[in-house]
Design an enzyme around this catalytic site. Sequence first.
Site, mmCIF file in Angstrom:
data_model
loop_
_atom_site.group_PDB
_atom_site.id
_atom_site.type_symbol
_atom_site.label_atom_id
_atom_site.label_comp_id
_atom_site.label_asym_id
_atom_site.label_seq_id
_atom_site.Cartn_x
_atom_site.Cartn_y
_atom_site.Cartn_z
ATOM 1 N N GLY A 176 -11.244 -16.546 -16.074
ATOM 2 C CA GLY A 176 -10.826 -16.945 -14.720
ATOM 3 C C GLY A 176 -10.893 -15.761 -13.770
ATOM 4 O O GLY A 176 -10.507 -14.654 -14.127
ATOM 5 N N ARG A 208 -17.022 -19.424 -18.435
ATOM 6 C CA ARG A 208 -16.471 -19.499 -19.787
ATOM 7 C C ARG A 208 -17.692 -19.717 -20.695
ATOM 8 O O ARG A 208 -18.599 -20.453 -20.342
ATOM 9 C CB ARG A 208 -15.486 -20.660 -19.907
ATOM 10 N N ASP A 226 -6.815 -12.242 -21.350
ATOM 11 C CA ASP A 226 -6.691 -11.967 -22.789
ATOM 12 C C ASP A 226 -7.837 -12.553 -23.616
ATOM 13 O O ASP A 226 -8.329 -11.907 -24.542
ATOM 14 C CB ASP A 226 -5.311 -12.390 -23.326
ATOM 15 N N GLY A 227 -8.309 -13.747 -23.269
ATOM 16 C CA GLY A 227 -9.416 -14.361 -24.006
ATOM 17 C C GLY A 227 -10.688 -13.531 -23.893
ATOM 18 O O GLY A 227 -11.394 -13.306 -24.888
ATOM 19 N N THR A 265 -6.340 -11.001 -14.481
ATOM 20 C CA THR A 265 -5.893 -12.402 -14.540
ATOM 21 C C THR A 265 -4.669 -12.567 -13.650
ATOM 22 O O THR A 265 -3.819 -11.671 -13.603
ATOM 23 C CB THR A 265 -5.533 -12.849 -15.979
ATOM 24 N N ASP A 320 -2.325 -14.461 -14.252
ATOM 25 C CA ASP A 320 -1.167 -14.845 -15.081
ATOM 26 C C ASP A 320 -0.255 -13.680 -15.467
ATOM 27 O O ASP A 320 0.883 -13.902 -15.886
ATOM 28 C CB ASP A 320 -1.642 -15.522 -16.375
ATOM 29 N N ASP A 322 -0.366 -11.821 -18.130
ATOM 30 C CA ASP A 322 0.070 -12.088 -19.507
ATOM 31 C C ASP A 322 -0.656 -11.217 -20.536
ATOM 32 O O ASP A 322 -0.763 -11.603 -21.699
ATOM 33 C CB ASP A 322 -0.133 -13.573 -19.836
ATOM 34 N N ARG A 359 15.235 -33.167 0.835
ATOM 35 C CA ARG A 359 14.489 -33.553 -0.370
ATOM 36 C C ARG A 359 14.543 -32.462 -1.439
ATOM 37 O O ARG A 359 14.873 -31.308 -1.161
ATOM 38 C CB ARG A 359 13.004 -33.777 -0.014
ATOM 39 N N ARG A 376 -0.557 -20.861 -18.184
ATOM 40 C CA ARG A 376 -0.650 -21.733 -19.351
ATOM 41 C C ARG A 376 0.345 -21.345 -20.432
ATOM 42 O O ARG A 376 0.994 -22.176 -21.022
ATOM 43 C CB ARG A 376 -2.066 -21.654 -19.943
ATOM 44 N N GLY A 403 13.216 -17.919 -3.560
ATOM 45 C CA GLY A 403 14.565 -18.495 -3.548
ATOM 46 C C GLY A 403 14.649 -19.855 -4.227
ATOM 47 O O GLY A 403 15.474 -20.699 -3.848
ATOM 48 N N GLU A 460 15.575 -22.931 -6.604
ATOM 49 C CA GLU A 460 16.833 -23.322 -7.244
ATOM 50 C C GLU A 460 16.690 -23.317 -8.768
ATOM 51 O O GLU A 460 17.606 -22.922 -9.472
ATOM 52 C CB GLU A 460 17.253 -24.716 -6.761
ATOM 53 N N ARG A 471 9.627 -34.888 -3.956
ATOM 54 C CA ARG A 471 8.178 -34.795 -3.773
ATOM 55 C C ARG A 471 7.615 -33.748 -4.731
ATOM 56 O O ARG A 471 8.333 -32.824 -5.128
ATOM 57 C CB ARG A 471 7.818 -34.416 -2.330
HETATM 58 O O1 F6P Z 1 -5.977 -17.795 -17.008
HETATM 59 C C1 F6P Z 1 -5.836 -17.922 -15.649
HETATM 60 C C2 F6P Z 1 -5.662 -19.334 -15.218
HETATM 61 O O2 F6P Z 1 -5.560 -19.252 -13.842
HETATM 62 C C3 F6P Z 1 -4.498 -20.119 -15.830
HETATM 63 O O3 F6P Z 1 -3.254 -19.859 -15.254
HETATM 64 C C4 F6P Z 1 -4.958 -21.543 -15.633
HETATM 65 O O4 F6P Z 1 -4.357 -22.403 -16.518
HETATM 66 C C5 F6P Z 1 -6.415 -21.436 -15.908
HETATM 67 O O5 F6P Z 1 -6.781 -20.119 -15.533
HETATM 68 C C6 F6P Z 1 -7.298 -22.445 -15.230
HETATM 69 O O6 F6P Z 1 -8.595 -22.086 -15.513
HETATM 70 P P1 F6P Z 1 -9.937 -22.829 -15.128
HETATM 71 O O7 F6P Z 1 -9.648 -23.845 -14.115
HETATM 72 O O8 F6P Z 1 -10.815 -21.735 -14.640
HETATM 73 O O9 F6P Z 1 -10.439 -23.375 -16.408
#
Ligand code: F6P
Length: 319
Positions: free
Chosen positions: A11, A72, A103-104, A126, A128, A130, A163, A172, A186, A188, A244
Amino acid sequence: LKSIAVITSGGDSPGMNAAARAVVRTALYEGVKVWGINDGYKGLLEENMFEMKSQSVSDIIQRGGTFLGTARCPEFETPEGRKKAYDILVKKGIQGLLIIGGDGSLRGAQKLSAEQGIPIVGLPGTIDNDVWGTDYTIGSDTAANTIVEAINKLRDTASAHSRIIVIEVMGRKSGWLAMVAGISGGAEYILVPEETYDLDAICDNLRTRYARGKRSSIIVVAEGVGSGTAIGKIIGDKTGIDTRISVLGHIQRGGSPSVEDRLKASRLGEKAALALISGLSNIVFGFQKGKIVSIDLHDAVTNIKSLDPDYLRLAKILS
Ligand code: F6P
């Protein structure tokens, strides 16, 4: 080394361009030939690459996405695919690979290096945040800011209508984005995959607070927890409060990178290029406590990064 290549994979994330730009300009500054590989490992397997000049990276530091393109690539996940990739690199005279990805993608690079012995240096790219071993990944700051902007807007309309708004954000396996943006916006409640939650208790609490006159609530759900749409429906049904749902989606991945992402990506790009050129391999550069560090590539891809418990506690106190 005298000839290296830079590739972005998985990504995209805002700041990947700044990192690639720093890699290219550092290599050229050191008198090293540098190739750009288009469309990630897929492009590598298709020999889709070009030799880069300083100008190849002009006018990109402010742009989101990745000018190199990304994809990918299932073929690269096989040993045969990685052997083919290695043969192409050798054919082009490329002696080392600098990979910017999550990471992948780093895991794929680690396998390539382990199987074929080619020097690899990684940068964590990334939204994320992560990747194990680094507090920071390229793009995470911009994405968190994008989410906070969305929360601000959703808060306006939630408050106007009394609302609840449930916002689903990316992540993910990791709740970092949800947590950091949720605290800063902020929110909740912030639901993350790292922690269990009690929807009945949340709904009881929301009902009590709305009965006392509360006019808005923002509930951030990391996609790794489950569907924000499904969770929002349950909350609406259980509380009887007008609810919503907003699924933020790929808006989070794009946009002009923040100063933090541009600067950190540039600094990491320089360090990574110098390391690769000097012959270092199997490392990822990242940040720990504000300082640049190198992390063992194998450790980075085999360990799971955990969410800072300080965030979890703070989110509870401030909700
Ligand atoms: O790994 C980054 C990320 O943005 C994730 O948070 C998300 O789930 C994923 O990529 C979506 O990836 P794509 O739409 O490129 O397959």
